[in-house]
Design a protein around this motif. Structure first.
Motif, short mmCIF file in Angstrom:
data_model
loop_
_atom_site.label_atom_id
_atom_site.label_comp_id
_atom_site.label_asym_id
_atom_site.label_seq_id
_atom_site.Cartn_x
_atom_site.Cartn_y
_atom_site.Cartn_z
N TYR A 22 0.83 -1.21 0.00
CA TYR A 22 0.00 0.00 0.00
C TYR A 22 0.87 1.27 0.00
N LEU A 23 1.85 1.30 0.91
CA LEU A 23 2.71 2.49 1.00
C LEU A 23 3.51 2.70 -0.28
N GLY A 24 3.87 1.59 -0.90
CA GLY A 24 4.62 1.69 -2.15
C GLY A 24 3.78 2.23 -3.29
N MET A 25 2.48 2.09 -3.15
CA MET A 25 1.57 2.46 -4.22
C MET A 25 1.06 3.90 -4.09
N TYR A 26 1.22 4.44 -2.89
CA TYR A 26 0.67 5.79 -2.63
C TYR A 26 1.76 6.81 -2.29
N PRO A 27 2.36 7.40 -3.30
CA PRO A 27 3.38 8.42 -3.02
C PRO A 27 2.78 9.67 -2.36
N GLU A 28 1.44 9.82 -2.45
CA GLU A 28 0.79 10.99 -1.82
C GLU A 28 0.94 10.96 -0.31
N LEU A 29 1.20 9.75 0.20
CA LEU A 29 1.27 9.55 1.65
C LEU A 29 2.73 9.27 2.00
N SER A 30 3.33 10.15 2.80
CA SER A 30 4.75 9.94 3.09
C SER A 30 5.01 9.84 4.59
N LEU A 31 6.04 9.05 4.89
CA LEU A 31 6.45 8.80 6.28
C LEU A 31 7.96 8.98 6.37
N PRO A 32 8.46 9.50 7.49
CA PRO A 32 9.92 9.50 7.68
C PRO A 32 10.42 8.04 7.60
N PRO A 33 11.57 7.82 6.98
CA PRO A 33 12.05 6.43 6.76
C PRO A 33 12.10 5.58 8.03
N ASP A 34 12.55 6.17 9.16
CA ASP A 34 12.64 5.37 10.38
C ASP A 34 11.26 4.96 10.89
N GLN A 35 10.27 5.85 10.71
CA GLN A 35 8.92 5.52 11.16
C GLN A 35 8.31 4.45 10.25
N LYS A 36 8.62 4.58 8.97
CA LYS A 36 8.11 3.59 8.02
C LYS A 36 8.66 2.20 8.36
N GLN A 37 9.93 2.20 8.65
CA GLN A 37 10.59 0.93 8.97
C GLN A 37 10.00 0.34 10.25
#
Lengths: 380, 223
Positions: free
Chosen positions: A110-125
């Protein structure tokens, strides 16, 4: 400009009446701004979806799921780059009034498909690494004072029980219409906790070529037409528009209300101007006797009516804009990205001006045509 | 030299189906610098004559010329422009605009000229000084006595420096003292500034302040 003194002085003649009329027009334009913004927000929400993504849902209704086993067939469709899925959770945080949307998502896809939605890399991880983790929008942080690392409990309604999540990320969006108050968590958590009973609500397919959306959609629907759950596939934008249409013909309803309010206020403003002009009959006769032309008196009355209406209209609609922006109004989460646009302000001011001119036309014509000699006979 | 020349003036009003003859074939010359009182019973047509002189009404027949201009032949727009600069009108009940100050009321006729705002203000202030109200420029009509209001109205009538002043019962609503002040002021405007004044009045004492008194009765004008 030199005649502005006269226009302004006349508006101040009966301050209470002027205030009440200005307030009426202001309230009407406040309402117009609010109603119009609901419509534009819904239109924006309908347009927020991408044309390069298509949504596959159950053909009967969005409330029915689409089986998990469809995943492999969807992934195998030519032109499909990736597939993700999501499910409406419908949990309650403490009280039903604390509504916000919650979705169980196939997180990494999902996150890979939605560039409109962004997260700091550490939070994403951190989010991806923990099954019970969730990510939340900035409005939820503001509303509930939530922090990273905090555990949040939701009471399930569709999926009963107490559900605990740990906040691992706060996303940001490139377009507020996307929604800044959404709660995302792992579909795997939902599936595992329900003994693999969860079924995706919708699939989202990212396409290699948006131009192929219609063909791919038709092919998918044809492939599942005789399956246990026929599908309806459409672009994300069309899906959003369809979702919004579930509100009913709200645009029409709001337009009807707005028109009714407009005519009600038109009568108020027209009545004010008629009264104001009628009680000044003798003054108009005097102005004519000192050399004021008929067309000048016409212009003065029209200017007065327009200014009266503009004061109220501009105050009302700019007040609405200021209020909605200061309170970051979003209809309790139902209208993400709610905004009273400058275009709406401009339309509102145009309506105010029109309303003023219409309300002033009768008294202005009467003033211009005033038979000065008869009016003077009554006063000399 | 005659400033006002009225020839064969006939005025008929239509009230519902009735025709009311106010006067017929009236001739009158009013010389430049004259102060004329016009007396007569109610309904004799005094005010009607004044309105015709001011270009506020049109004759049924005949001509009215003021300063050589045939005002009875002017269009409505030409009449408005002519009134703005050539004639000053004084009403019985002052008719000041209550929302404007004394100075702003006096400034009204000047708004129709290309004068700058400062020039308009200066002239209005000067006119108020002439009528003895230089210290009341920022007062609203409700803050003035009847006599003061009428003096503001006189300032408004003279501010654009018209040759002809028409006054319709200017003392009719005033006490004796104020009436005397107003009449003295009109006399000064006539004698010191050379204004030609036509004053309609019921008051014989007021009429005596003029150079000449004329009576209008049943459409006939007599000296």
């Amino acid at each position: 400009m030199k005649f502005f003194l006269l226009v302004w002085a006349n508006l101040r003649r009966n301050k209470r009446r002027t205030f009440l009329t200005v307030a009426s027009v202001g309230l009407a334009l406040f309402l117009f701004g609010a109603l119009r913004s609901v419509i534009t927000t819904l239109e924006d929400a309908a347009a927020v979806g991408s044309e390069s993504r298509v949504v596959v849902r159950n053909a009967i209704s969005i409330i029915f799921p689409v089986p998990m086993k469809y995943l492999s067939q969807l992934e195998a469709q030519p032109g499909v780059k990736s597939v993700s899925w999501q499910n409406w959770f419908g949990g309650v945080y403490i009280d039903e009034r604390n509504f916000f949307p919650q979705f169980a998502i196939s997180a990494e896809r999902y996150l890979g498909m939605y560039p409109e939605l962004s997260l700091p890399p550490d939070q994403k991880q951190a989010f991806l690494a923990e099954r019970t983790a969730c990510i939340i929008g900035p409005k939820l942080v503001k509303k509930f004072g939530w922090k990273l690392g905090q555990t949040v409990s939701l009471r399930g309604t569709i999926y009963p029980g107490e559900w605990n999540f740990t906040i691992r990320g706060i996303y940001s969006v490139s377009d507020p219409s996307f929604g800044e108050d959404i709660f995302y968590f792992h579909y795997e958590y939902l599936d595992e906790a329900t003994n693999r009973q969860a079924v995706p609500g919708t699939y989202v397919l990212e396409l290699s070529d948006p131009g192929q959306a219609a063909a791919i959609s038709s092919r998918i629907d044809a492939a599942f037409i005789n399956s246990e759950a026929a599908t309806k596939t459409e672009t994300e934008r069309a899906f959003q528009a369809g979702f919004i249409s579930m509100w009913g013909n709200i645009g029409f309803l709001l337009s009807v209300i707005g028109t009714a309010v407009f005519f009600a206020i038109l009568l108020v403003a027209a009545n004010t101007m008629m009264m104001a002009a009628r009680e000044r009959t003798r003054e108009m006769a005097v102005l004519k006797s000192v050399g004021f032309r008929d067309e000048l008196l016409f212009g003065l009355i029209m200017s007065e009516a327009a200014l009266l209406s503009l004061l109220g209209g501009a105050g009302g609609i700019l007040g609405a804009k200021a209020l909605f922006e200061l309170t970051r109004f979003d209809g309790g989460g139902m209208l993400p990205g709610f905004e009273l646009k400058w275009a709406t302000v401009a339309v509102g001011i145009g309506i105010s001006l029109g309303l003023g001119l219409i309300s002033g036309i009768v008294p202005a014509v009467q003033a211009a045509r005033l038979p000065v000699i008869e009016a003077l006979r009554k006063l000399v | 030299m005659a400033l006002v020349e009225i020839r064969n003036l006939t005025k008929i009003y239509h009230r519902e189906a009735q025709e009311v003859l106010v006067f017929q074939d009236l001739d009158l010359d009013i010389n430049e610098g004259e102060f004329l009182s016009l007396m007569g019973p109610s309904g004799s047509g005094k005010s009607s004559l004044l309105h015709l002189l001011a270009g506020l009404d049109r004759p049924t027949k005949g001509t009215v010329a003021v300063g050589g201009a045939q005002i009875s032949a002017m269009s409505q727009r030409e009449l408005s422009d002519w009134r703005a600069s050539k004639v000053g009108f004084i009403f019985q009940f002052y008719n000041l605009l209550p929302v404007l100050t004394a100075a702003q009321n006096v400034e009204l006729p000047l708004m129709l000229t290309p004068l700058s705002a400062k020039d308009r203000r200066d002239r209005a202030r000067f006119a108020l000084e002439v009528v003895g109200l230089g210290d009341r420029t920022d007062h609203f009509p409700r803050q003035l006595s009847g006599g003061q209001e009428q003096r503001v109205a006189i300032a408004r009538a003279v501010v654009s420096d018209p040759a002809l002043i028409l006054a319709d019962e200017p003392t009719g609503d005033l006490d004796a003292k104020s009436a005397d002040e107003v009449l003295t002021l009109l006399q000064r405007l006539n004698s010191e500034m050379g204004k030609t004044i036509v004053m309609v009045t019921h008051d014989a004492h007021a009429a005596e302040r003029a150079h000449a008194v004329m009576h209008l009765d049943k459409g006939v004008l007599t000296r």
